[in-house]
Design an enzyme around this catalytic site. Structure first.
Site, mmCIF file in Angstrom:
data_model
loop_
_atom_site.group_PDB
_atom_site.id
_atom_site.type_symbol
_atom_site.label_atom_id
_atom_site.label_comp_id
_atom_site.label_asym_id
_atom_site.label_seq_id
_atom_site.Cartn_x
_atom_site.Cartn_y
_atom_site.Cartn_z
ATOM 1 N N LYS A 47 0.796 -1.022 -0.091
ATOM 2 C CA LYS A 47 0.085 -0.039 -0.069
ATOM 3 C C LYS A 47 0.857 1.175 -0.091
ATOM 4 O O LYS A 47 1.874 1.370 0.398
ATOM 5 C CB LYS A 47 -0.905 0.170 1.171
ATOM 6 C CG LYS A 47 -2.154 0.804 1.081
ATOM 7 C CD LYS A 47 -3.184 0.036 0.469
ATOM 8 C CE LYS A 47 -4.418 0.718 0.285
ATOM 9 N NZ LYS A 47 -5.512 -0.290 -0.049
HETATM 10 P P1 NAD Z 1 -12.915 7.544 -3.033
HETATM 11 O O1 NAD Z 1 -11.863 8.497 -2.746
HETATM 12 O O2 NAD Z 1 -13.510 7.147 -4.176
HETATM 13 O O3 NAD Z 1 -13.935 7.729 -2.088
HETATM 14 C C1 NAD Z 1 -13.924 7.835 -0.489
HETATM 15 C C2 NAD Z 1 -15.209 8.784 -0.027
HETATM 16 O O4 NAD Z 1 -15.006 8.434 1.416
HETATM 17 C C3 NAD Z 1 -15.507 9.846 -0.640
HETATM 18 O O5 NAD Z 1 -16.960 10.014 -0.715
HETATM 19 C C4 NAD Z 1 -15.022 10.911 0.547
HETATM 20 O O6 NAD Z 1 -15.871 12.127 0.838
HETATM 21 C C5 NAD Z 1 -15.315 9.910 1.991
HETATM 22 N N1 NAD Z 1 -14.806 10.101 3.143
HETATM 23 C C6 NAD Z 1 -13.515 10.458 3.278
HETATM 24 N N2 NAD Z 1 -13.127 10.646 4.569
HETATM 25 C C7 NAD Z 1 -14.606 10.852 5.310
HETATM 26 C C8 NAD Z 1 -14.937 11.104 6.578
HETATM 27 N N3 NAD Z 1 -14.005 11.145 7.632
HETATM 28 N N4 NAD Z 1 -16.288 10.817 6.861
HETATM 29 C C9 NAD Z 1 -17.108 10.388 5.930
HETATM 30 N N5 NAD Z 1 -16.707 10.128 4.674
HETATM 31 C C10 NAD Z 1 -15.316 10.439 4.238
HETATM 32 O O7 NAD Z 1 -12.262 5.926 -2.250
HETATM 33 P P2 NAD Z 1 -12.720 4.601 -2.501
HETATM 34 O O8 NAD Z 1 -11.726 4.117 -3.674
HETATM 35 O O9 NAD Z 1 -14.075 4.580 -2.819
HETATM 36 O O10 NAD Z 1 -12.281 3.874 -1.265
HETATM 37 C C11 NAD Z 1 -13.311 3.774 -0.286
HETATM 38 C C12 NAD Z 1 -12.879 2.469 0.804
HETATM 39 O O11 NAD Z 1 -12.734 1.446 0.195
HETATM 40 C C13 NAD Z 1 -11.273 2.966 1.371
HETATM 41 O O12 NAD Z 1 -11.218 2.381 2.722
HETATM 42 C C14 NAD Z 1 -10.420 1.993 0.565
HETATM 43 O O13 NAD Z 1 -9.254 1.705 1.049
HETATM 44 C C15 NAD Z 1 -11.631 0.960 0.227
HETATM 45 N N6 NAD Z 1 -11.196 -0.052 -0.777
HETATM 46 C C16 NAD Z 1 -11.099 0.724 -2.212
HETATM 47 C C17 NAD Z 1 -11.038 -0.282 -3.196
HETATM 48 C C18 NAD Z 1 -10.885 0.454 -4.545
HETATM 49 O O14 NAD Z 1 -11.114 -0.400 -5.659
HETATM 50 N N7 NAD Z 1 -11.075 1.712 -4.838
HETATM 51 C C19 NAD Z 1 -10.576 -1.567 -2.990
HETATM 52 C C20 NAD Z 1 -10.926 -1.911 -1.763
HETATM 53 C C21 NAD Z 1 -10.863 -1.284 -0.654
#
Ligand code: NAD
Length: 423
Positions: free
Chosen positions: A109
């Site tokens: 990561k």
């Molecule tokens: P992203 O940046 O597209 O979206 C993140 C969202 O979280 C946004 O809507 C943001 O406003 C919100 N956010 C951030 N801080 C916040 C807070 N303190 N309170 C409330 N909302 C908050 O990111 P993503 O890719 O959708 O990832 C989201 C989660 O999923 C993360 O934990 C990431 O590690 C996990 N994840 C993502 C993927 C992927 O393929 N993108 C894969 C596995 C896990």
């Protein structure tokens, strides 16, 4: 509960899960010791010219947890809270996810500590290019393969790929396309990758509902985080007749008992960067959001969002962890007491890395699979792994989280047994 839970040592929490799972599978002590720390912790400080002519120095990280089963693999996060310890936790979780899903990758990561919302597109591109250059040979298509995470997206991955390609000789340039996954389709991405993480979450929810004999049609969900994972989860659940009655992001929370139109809301967020100012539904506090009556809660933002207070307040039957580490151990203990089930992150959100793997194979073979093929392959793996995890949880009386870790550790243990420790 107006604020988020505090005092979260994410890496310690992950080490605690590792210890519990290690006991469950009698993991040899030396293997547990190896897996308790990442192999490499890379920190780079690099300068970037900003739009106003000034120069800002950024701190970037790449944590490589383990590469026993294949190249390091894991997302890149652009967020002001990026820290070494959190990335160590997230890198370890990537090792478990790949081992659990039977994907020939290890875990990593990385990220840059900054708020990407404060930077222009040009500045973000320069940060990404300079960060890629600073990482140098610490990444590579058969060595360490980044992907999108919080604050990064397909566009970021394409910048990274292009920069990396231009650091090798001309003759090798196109072979570098696999240095990242989660790219745009035009630049070598896979159909189905963008929704893959959410799709995996939804496959788990569907299997859970089947086990319970519940029809999903007519049910409700609440979603925290409306980025890639949250918005796609709402869209996919909508197709199954589940309505999203509340959403939240870094700007606040909205409630609409009639259910949001996830297409319109996702479109709004794409254009405006957040849910703030969206015309439908009314604003609620974080506290109110967590106490709404709902069938399914999908955390899809960041870690440490469900602590003791949230777990006490939640009125859901199921939490499907789209985000990594959203439920902290205090919260989890209360949820267990209250009979609220949790489909754990390393299982629920592993659809993302699974389709990243499919993208990597397609790039390697110069192939383009159609969406049906990608979707069918993902579904098969998710359903199979869901039942393996839940089966072991029942058989050994473990929580699904520890069962998922245990299955991952079994795979790693066997490989360590066979290969031994060098020299
Ligand atoms: P992203 O940046 O597209 O979206 C993140 C969202 O979280 C946004 O809507 C943001 O406003 C919100 N956010 C951030 N801080 C916040 C807070 N303190 N309170 C409330 N909302 C908050 O990111 P993503 O890719 O959708 O990832 C989201 C989660 O999923 C993360 O934990 C990431 O590690 C996990 N994840 C993502 C993927 C992927 O393929 N993108 C894969 C596995 C896990």
């Amino acid at each position: 509960m107006a604020t988020e839970p505090h005092e979260y040592e994410f890496f310690k929490v992950i080490q605690g899960y590792l210890e519990a799972a290690a006991r469950a599978v009698d993991l040899p002590e030396h293997v547990a010791n190896i897996l308790s720390q990442p192999k490499n912790e890379i920190i780079v400080n690099f300068p970037v010219r900003m739009d106003d002519g000034s120069t800002r120095v950024f701190k970037g990280y790449r944590i490589q947890h383990n590469n026993l089963l294949g190249p390091y693999k894991g997302g890149l996060r652009y967020h002001e809270k990026v820290s070494l310890d959190d990335l160590k936790a997230l890198a370890a979780m990537m090792t478990w996810k790949c081992a659990l899903m039977g994907i020939p990758f290890g875990g990593a990561k990385g990220g840059v500590k900054m708020n990407p919302r404060e930077l222009s597109v040009d500045e973000l591109r320069r940060v990404t290019r300079r960060f890629t250059h600073a990482l140098g040979n610490n990444i590579g298509p058969d060595y360490d393969i980044p992907a999108p995470d919080v604050g990064t997206n397909a566009r970021t991955m394409v910048w990274l790929m292009d920069t990396y390609m231009n650091t090798v000789g001309h003759a090798y340039k196109n072979a570098q396309i696999r240095v990242v996954t989660g790219k745009t389709l035009a630049s070598g991405g896979s159909l189905g990758r963008e929704k893959a993480t959410a799709q995996g979450v939804v496959h788990c929810i569907v299997e859970w509902a089947k086990e319970k004999g519940l029809a999903l049609e007519g049910r409700t969900c609440t979603v925290q985080g409306f980025g890639n994972v949250g918005s796609n989860a709402a869209l996919l659940l909508n197709k199954l007749g589940v309505s999203t009655i509340a959403v939240g992001d870094h700007t606040g929370y909205l409630y609409n008992p009639e259910g949001f139109n996830p297409h319109k809301l996702a479109d709004y967020v794409r254009h405006n960067g957040s849910i703030a100012g969206y015309g439908t539904g009314h604003e609620v506090s974080r506290e109110e959001f967590f106490s709404l009556q709902t069938d399914i809660f999908i955390p899809a933002a960041i870690e440490n969002q469900v602590g003791a207070q949230e777990a006490t307040a939640l009125r859901a039957r199921l939490i499907a962890e789209g985000a990594n580490g959203p439920v902290n151990p205090e919260g989890e203990a209360i949820l267990a007491e209250r009979g609220i089930e949790v489909i754990p992150d390393v299982l629920a959100n592993s659809g993302g890395v699974t389709v990243s793997y499919f993208e990597w194979i397609q790039n390697k073979r110069s192939e383009t699979w159609d969406l049906e093929e990608v979707d069918a392959k993902l579904e098969r793996r998710m359903v199979r792994t869901y039942h393996r995890v839940m089966g072991l949880a029942r058989e050994k009386n473990l929580s699904p989280r520890i069962a998922a870790y245990a299955l991952a550790l079994e795979a790693l243990k066997t490989a360590y047994d066979e290969r031994g420790i060098f020299p």
